[in-house]
Design a protein around this motif. Structure first.
Motif, short mmCIF file in Angstrom:
data_model
loop_
_atom_site.label_atom_id
_atom_site.label_comp_id
_atom_site.label_asym_id
_atom_site.label_seq_id
_atom_site.Cartn_x
_atom_site.Cartn_y
_atom_site.Cartn_z
N VAL A 248 0.85 -1.20 0.00
CA VAL A 248 0.00 0.00 0.00
C VAL A 248 0.88 1.25 0.00
CG1 VAL A 248 -1.72 1.30 1.33
CG2 VAL A 248 -1.92 -1.19 1.13
N LEU A 249 1.97 1.22 0.76
CA LEU A 249 2.88 2.37 0.79
C LEU A 249 3.50 2.62 -0.57
CD1 LEU A 249 4.98 2.35 4.10
CD2 LEU A 249 3.53 4.15 3.21
N LEU A 250 3.85 1.56 -1.30
CA LEU A 250 4.41 1.72 -2.64
C LEU A 250 3.43 2.45 -3.56
CD1 LEU A 250 6.12 -1.73 -3.20
CD2 LEU A 250 7.25 0.49 -3.20
N ILE A 251 2.18 2.05 -3.50
CA ILE A 251 1.16 2.70 -4.34
C ILE A 251 0.94 4.14 -3.89
CG2 ILE A 251 -1.29 2.65 -4.99
CD1 ILE A 251 -1.03 -0.45 -4.86
N LEU A 252 0.93 4.38 -2.58
CA LEU A 252 0.74 5.73 -2.08
C LEU A 252 1.91 6.66 -2.45
CD1 LEU A 252 -0.77 5.07 1.47
CD2 LEU A 252 -1.93 6.00 -0.54
N VAL A 253 3.13 6.14 -2.37
CA VAL A 253 4.29 6.95 -2.74
C VAL A 253 4.25 7.27 -4.23
CG1 VAL A 253 6.81 6.97 -2.94
CG2 VAL A 253 5.74 6.21 -0.83
N GLY A 254 3.97 6.24 -5.05
CA GLY A 254 3.85 6.48 -6.49
C GLY A 254 2.75 7.47 -6.81
N SER A 255 1.63 7.35 -6.11
CA SER A 255 0.51 8.28 -6.30
C SER A 255 0.89 9.69 -5.88
CB SER A 255 -0.70 7.82 -5.49
OG SER A 255 -1.12 6.56 -5.91
N SER A 256 1.68 9.79 -4.82
CA SER A 256 2.11 11.12 -4.35
C SER A 256 3.00 11.79 -5.38
CB SER A 256 2.85 10.99 -3.01
OG SER A 256 1.99 10.45 -2.04
N TYR A 257 3.91 11.02 -5.98
CA TYR A 257 4.75 11.60 -7.05
C TYR A 257 3.90 11.99 -8.25
CZ TYR A 257 9.28 10.67 -4.92
OH TYR A 257 10.38 10.69 -4.11
N ALA A 258 2.92 11.17 -8.58
CA ALA A 258 2.02 11.51 -9.68
C ALA A 258 1.24 12.79 -9.37
CB ALA A 258 1.06 10.35 -9.96
N LEU A 259 0.81 12.94 -8.14
CA LEU A 259 0.10 14.14 -7.70
C LEU A 259 1.00 15.37 -7.87
CD1 LEU A 259 -2.58 15.02 -6.22
CD2 LEU A 259 -1.23 14.91 -4.14
N ALA A 260 2.26 15.24 -7.45
CA ALA A 260 3.20 16.36 -7.60
C ALA A 260 3.42 16.68 -9.08
CB ALA A 260 4.52 16.01 -6.92
N THR A 261 3.49 15.66 -9.92
CA THR A 261 3.67 15.88 -11.35
C THR A 261 2.47 16.60 -11.96
OG1 THR A 261 5.06 13.91 -11.47
CG2 THR A 261 4.19 14.74 -13.55
N MET A 262 1.27 16.24 -11.53
CA MET A 262 0.08 16.94 -12.01
C MET A 262 0.13 18.41 -11.58
SD MET A 262 -2.99 14.06 -11.69
CE MET A 262 -3.43 14.64 -10.11
N GLY A 263 0.60 18.67 -10.36
CA GLY A 263 0.76 20.05 -9.91
C GLY A 263 1.75 20.81 -10.77
N MET A 264 2.83 20.12 -11.16
CA MET A 264 3.83 20.76 -12.03
C MET A 264 3.22 21.12 -13.38
SD MET A 264 7.16 18.44 -11.25
CE MET A 264 7.46 17.91 -9.58
N LYS A 265 2.35 20.26 -13.88
CA LYS A 265 1.68 20.54 -15.15
C LYS A 265 0.78 21.77 -15.00
CE LYS A 265 0.04 19.88 -19.29
NZ LYS A 265 0.82 20.28 -20.44
N LEU A 266 0.07 21.87 -13.89
CA LEU A 266 -0.80 23.02 -13.67
C LEU A 266 -0.01 24.32 -13.53
CD1 LEU A 266 -3.36 21.47 -11.16
CD2 LEU A 266 -3.76 22.04 -13.56
N VAL A 267 1.13 24.26 -12.87
CA VAL A 267 1.96 25.45 -12.66
C VAL A 267 2.66 25.86 -13.95
CG1 VAL A 267 4.01 26.28 -11.42
CG2 VAL A 267 2.25 25.03 -10.20
N SER A 268 2.85 24.94 -14.88
CA SER A 268 3.59 25.25 -16.10
C SER A 268 2.81 26.09 -17.10
CB SER A 268 4.04 23.94 -16.78
OG SER A 268 2.92 23.27 -17.33
N GLY A 269 1.56 26.39 -16.81
CA GLY A 269 0.74 27.20 -17.71
C GLY A 269 1.17 28.65 -17.72
N ILE A 270 0.43 29.44 -18.46
CA ILE A 270 0.75 30.87 -18.60
C ILE A 270 0.59 31.59 -17.26
CG2 ILE A 270 0.01 33.02 -19.68
CD1 ILE A 270 -0.71 31.34 -22.16
N GLN A 271 -0.48 31.27 -16.55
CA GLN A 271 -0.69 31.88 -15.24
C GLN A 271 -0.27 30.89 -14.16
OE1 GLN A 271 -4.84 32.88 -15.15
NE2 GLN A 271 -4.42 34.98 -15.79
N PHE A 272 0.40 31.40 -13.13
CA PHE A 272 0.81 30.55 -12.01
C PHE A 272 -0.44 30.09 -11.26
CE2 PHE A 272 2.17 29.81 -7.65
CZ PHE A 272 3.25 28.95 -7.86
N ALA A 273 -0.51 28.81 -10.97
CA ALA A 273 -1.67 28.24 -10.28
C ALA A 273 -1.28 27.86 -8.86
CB ALA A 273 -2.18 27.02 -11.04
N TRP A 274 -1.86 28.54 -7.88
CA TRP A 274 -1.55 28.23 -6.47
C TRP A 274 -1.99 26.83 -6.11
CZ3 TRP A 274 1.91 30.68 -3.85
CH2 TRP A 274 2.21 31.99 -4.17
#
Length: 108
Positions: free
Chosen positions: A10-36
């Motif tokens: 379960v921890l392996l899946i949660l850690v992988g999911s956490s990295y995926a969550l951070a990557t999605m945040g990076m995608k949102l921040v990479s737009g023209i406007q900064f996304a808090w």
């Protein structure tokens, strides 16, 4: 710490999911406007991933753990990319397959 009471699979899946969550945040921040909200996803994802990895490293070797985590994270990021409207090309699929094949070869 609560993370030490969670089963390792379960921890392996949660850690992988956490990295995926951070990557999605990076995608949102990479737009023209900064996304808090994106910045919050990055921070939360990385904090959760670090906490889970510390618990996993207590009982596992780093080399084995990171091979598994990269595989889990890659799969979850690809799934998230599809939901976020990213286009996955056959060339990308072949490249991903080669990366996963290489990870399997290294792990044996």
């Amino acid at each position: 710490m609560l993370a030490y009471a969670v089963p390792q699979s379960v921890l392996l899946i949660l850690v992988g999911s956490s990295y995926a969550l951070a990557t999605m945040g990076m995608k949102l921040v990479s737009g023209i406007q900064f996304a808090w909200g994106g910045a919050a996803l990055i921070l939360a994802g990385l904090a959760l991933a670090a906490t889970g990895e510390i618990a996993l490293l207590k009982d596992n070797s780093m080399s084995e753990l990171y091979l598994i985590l990269v595989g889990v994270e890659t799969a979850l990021v690809l799934i998230a990319a599809l939901f976020m409207g990213e286009r996955i090309t056959p060339k990308m699929m072949i490249g991903g397959g080669l990366i996963i094949s290489g990870m399997i070869a290294v792990s044996h």
